[in-house]
Scaffold this active site. Structure first.
Site, PDB file in Angstrom:
ATOM      1  N   LEU A  31     -55.919 -24.028 -93.062  1.00 33.95           N
ATOM      2  CA  LEU A  31     -57.313 -24.016 -92.555  1.00 33.95           C
ATOM      3  C   LEU A  31     -57.988 -22.690 -92.458  1.00 33.95           C
ATOM      4  CD1 LEU A  31     -56.678 -27.042 -90.384  1.00 33.95           C
ATOM      5  CD2 LEU A  31     -57.467 -27.338 -92.532  1.00 33.95           C
ATOM      6  N   ASP A  32     -59.088 -22.686 -92.937  1.00 38.85           N
ATOM      7  CA  ASP A  32     -59.924 -21.202 -92.376  1.00 38.85           C
ATOM      8  C   ASP A  32     -60.816 -21.550 -91.230  1.00 38.85           C
ATOM      9  OD1 ASP A  32     -62.243 -22.384 -93.830  1.00 38.85           O
ATOM     10  OD2 ASP A  32     -61.835 -21.199 -95.251  1.00 38.85           O
ATOM     11  N   SER A  33     -61.529 -20.514 -91.062  1.00 34.63           N
ATOM     12  CA  SER A  33     -62.519 -20.807 -89.739  1.00 34.63           C
ATOM     13  C   SER A  33     -63.378 -21.570 -90.032  1.00 34.63           C
ATOM     14  CB  SER A  33     -63.104 -19.351 -89.406  1.00 34.63           C
ATOM     15  OG  SER A  33     -63.785 -18.699 -90.596  1.00 34.63           O
ATOM     16  N   ASP A  35     -63.126 -24.205 -92.076  1.00 33.13           N
ATOM     17  CA  ASP A  35     -62.515 -25.796 -91.670  1.00 33.13           C
ATOM     18  C   ASP A  35     -62.418 -26.223 -90.617  1.00 33.13           C
ATOM     19  OD1 ASP A  35     -61.981 -25.826 -94.526  1.00 33.13           O
ATOM     20  OD2 ASP A  35     -60.237 -24.859 -94.500  1.00 33.13           O
ATOM     21  N   ILE A  36     -62.011 -25.042 -89.616  1.00 32.55           N
ATOM     22  CA  ILE A  36     -61.660 -25.419 -88.264  1.00 32.55           C
ATOM     23  C   ILE A  36     -62.940 -25.794 -87.242  1.00 32.55           C
ATOM     24  CG2 ILE A  36     -61.131 -24.140 -85.896  1.00 32.55           C
ATOM     25  CD1 ILE A  36     -59.076 -22.707 -87.727  1.00 32.55           C
TER      26      ILE A  36
END
Length: 71
Positions: A31-33, A35-36
């Site tokens: 998960l990237d920023s 996604d988060i």
């Protein structure tokens, strides 16, 4: 709460819940920023708990404990 978060992330990523380890960091889960940020908004909507994104809340286990303390 942990199981709910695992299912939510598995659905978001399109993978089986068995592929999501609650003790892995969100980065390790792929998960990237962005996604988060999207997941946090969804979790806040579902739980009614406002989440302060911080480096300390970097696993499902930690996030589940944070939410449970505030519900």
């Amino acid at each position: 709460m942990k199981e709910k978060l695992i299912k939510l992330i598995a659905d978001y990523k399109g993978v089986a819940v068995e592929e999501i380890a609650s003790d892995k960091t969100f980065g390790d889960l792929g998960l990237d920023s962005l996604d988060i940020a999207e997941l946090v908004m969804q979790i806040e909507d579902e739980t009614g708990v406002e989440i302060e994104v911080s480096p300390e809340l970097n696993t499902i286990d930690k996030l589940a404990a944070y939410i449970s303390e505030r519900q």
